[in-house]
Design a protein around this motif. Structure first.
Motif, PDB file in Angstrom:
ATOM      1  N   GLU A   9      -0.340   6.412   2.830  1.00  5.22           N
ATOM      2  CA  GLU A   9      -0.983   6.665   1.863  1.00  5.22           C
ATOM      3  C   GLU A   9      -0.131   7.562   0.834  1.00  5.22           C
ATOM      4  O   GLU A   9       0.133   8.606   0.957  1.00  5.22           O
ATOM      5  CB  GLU A   9      -2.424   7.319   1.730  1.00  5.22           C
ATOM      6  CG  GLU A   9      -3.213   6.563   2.466  1.00  5.22           C
ATOM      7  CD  GLU A   9      -3.892   5.352   1.977  1.00  5.22           C
ATOM      8  OE1 GLU A   9      -3.948   5.209   0.597  1.00  5.22           O
ATOM      9  OE2 GLU A   9      -4.374   4.355   2.613  1.00  5.22           O
ATOM     10  N   GLU A  10       0.300   6.743  -0.228  1.00  6.31           N
ATOM     11  CA  GLU A  10       1.227   7.317  -1.149  1.00  6.31           C
ATOM     12  C   GLU A  10       0.710   8.786  -1.927  1.00  6.31           C
ATOM     13  O   GLU A  10       1.525   9.601  -1.931  1.00  6.31           O
ATOM     14  CB  GLU A  10       1.833   6.397  -2.183  1.00  6.31           C
ATOM     15  CG  GLU A  10       2.883   6.975  -3.031  1.00  6.31           C
ATOM     16  CD  GLU A  10       3.491   5.807  -3.981  1.00  6.31           C
ATOM     17  OE1 GLU A  10       4.107   6.303  -5.112  1.00  6.31           O
ATOM     18  OE2 GLU A  10       3.277   4.686  -3.740  1.00  6.31           O
ATOM     19  N   ALA A  11      -0.393   8.656  -2.407  1.00  5.72           N
ATOM     20  CA  ALA A  11      -1.455   9.985  -2.952  1.00  5.72           C
ATOM     21  C   ALA A  11      -1.297  11.211  -1.918  1.00  5.72           C
ATOM     22  O   ALA A  11      -0.976  12.059  -2.311  1.00  5.72           O
ATOM     23  CB  ALA A  11      -2.649   9.509  -3.349  1.00  5.72           C
ATOM     24  N   ILE A  12      -1.545  10.805  -0.830  1.00  2.00           N
ATOM     25  CA  ILE A  12      -1.712  11.865   0.255  1.00  2.00           C
ATOM     26  C   ILE A  12      -0.117  12.447   0.593  1.00  2.00           C
ATOM     27  O   ILE A  12      -0.141  13.697   0.483  1.00  2.00           O
ATOM     28  CB  ILE A  12      -2.131  11.394   1.651  1.00  2.00           C
ATOM     29  CG1 ILE A  12      -3.685  11.005   1.356  1.00  2.00           C
ATOM     30  CG2 ILE A  12      -1.903  12.222   2.658  1.00  2.00           C
ATOM     31  CD1 ILE A  12      -4.352  10.274   2.338  1.00  2.00           C
ATOM     32  N   ALA A  13       0.842  11.496   0.605  1.00  2.00           N
ATOM     33  CA  ALA A  13       2.155  12.116   0.875  1.00  2.00           C
ATOM     34  C   ALA A  13       2.569  12.855  -0.399  1.00  2.00           C
ATOM     35  O   ALA A  13       3.257  13.663  -0.149  1.00  2.00           O
ATOM     36  CB  ALA A  13       3.252  10.637   1.065  1.00  2.00           C
ATOM     37  N   ASN A  14       2.419  12.506  -1.562  1.00  2.00           N
ATOM     38  CA  ASN A  14       2.717  13.111  -2.870  1.00  2.00           C
ATOM     39  C   ASN A  14       2.012  14.580  -3.052  1.00  2.00           C
ATOM     40  O   ASN A  14       2.545  15.598  -3.092  1.00  2.00           O
ATOM     41  CB  ASN A  14       2.360  12.386  -4.029  1.00  2.00           C
ATOM     42  CG  ASN A  14       3.568  11.183  -4.095  1.00  2.00           C
ATOM     43  OD1 ASN A  14       4.407  11.244  -3.674  1.00  2.00           O
ATOM     44  ND2 ASN A  14       2.931  10.305  -4.758  1.00  2.00           N
ATOM     45  N   LEU A  15       0.868  14.525  -2.328  1.00  2.00           N
ATOM     46  CA  LEU A  15       0.121  15.817  -2.122  1.00  2.00           C
ATOM     47  C   LEU A  15       0.648  16.780  -1.267  1.00  2.00           C
ATOM     48  O   LEU A  15       1.110  17.997  -1.528  1.00  2.00           O
ATOM     49  CB  LEU A  15      -1.499  15.872  -1.765  1.00  2.00           C
ATOM     50  CG  LEU A  15      -2.353  16.788  -2.071  1.00  2.00           C
ATOM     51  CD1 LEU A  15      -2.245  17.586  -3.480  1.00  2.00           C
ATOM     52  CD2 LEU A  15      -3.889  16.513  -1.497  1.00  2.00           C
ATOM     53  N   ILE A  16       1.135  16.335  -0.232  1.00  2.00           N
ATOM     54  CA  ILE A  16       1.744  17.087   0.861  1.00  2.00           C
ATOM     55  C   ILE A  16       3.002  17.556   0.265  1.00  2.00           C
ATOM     56  O   ILE A  16       3.536  18.827   0.606  1.00  2.00           O
ATOM     57  CB  ILE A  16       1.753  16.259   2.150  1.00  2.00           C
ATOM     58  CG1 ILE A  16       0.558  16.100   2.956  1.00  2.00           C
ATOM     59  CG2 ILE A  16       2.860  16.945   3.212  1.00  2.00           C
ATOM     60  CD1 ILE A  16       0.434  14.964   3.989  1.00  2.00           C
ATOM     61  N   LYS A  17       3.872  16.588  -0.580  1.00  2.00           N
ATOM     62  CA  LYS A  17       5.089  16.849  -0.890  1.00  2.00           C
ATOM     63  C   LYS A  17       5.120  18.132  -1.993  1.00  2.00           C
ATOM     64  O   LYS A  17       5.776  18.952  -1.883  1.00  2.00           O
ATOM     65  CB  LYS A  17       5.832  15.714  -1.585  1.00  2.00           C
ATOM     66  CG  LYS A  17       7.137  16.047  -1.981  1.00  2.00           C
ATOM     67  CD  LYS A  17       7.834  14.675  -2.669  1.00  2.00           C
ATOM     68  CE  LYS A  17       9.187  15.082  -2.977  1.00  2.00           C
ATOM     69  NZ  LYS A  17       9.852  13.831  -3.604  1.00  2.00           N
TER      70      LYS A  17
END
Length: 46
Positions: A9-17
């Motif tokens: 999930e790109e949105a989750i990955a970006n939030l983690i990043k």
């Protein structure tokens, strides 16, 4: 410290990043397991 984030999930990955970057980590994202494995293989062979 370098971190590879593997999350489909790109949105989750970006939030983690965003959060890890704010703590001083250098992050790279891969959006599936194959991409993550390919990235690690490429980086470990160099």
């Amino acid at each position: 410290m370098k971190v590879l984030i593997v999350e489909d999930e790109e949105a989750i990955a970006n939030l983690i990043k965003i959060n890890l970057t704010a703590e001083g980590y250098h992050c790279t994202c891969a959006y599936d397991g194959k991409a993550g494995a390919d990235y690690l293989e490429k980086k470990l062979l160099i």
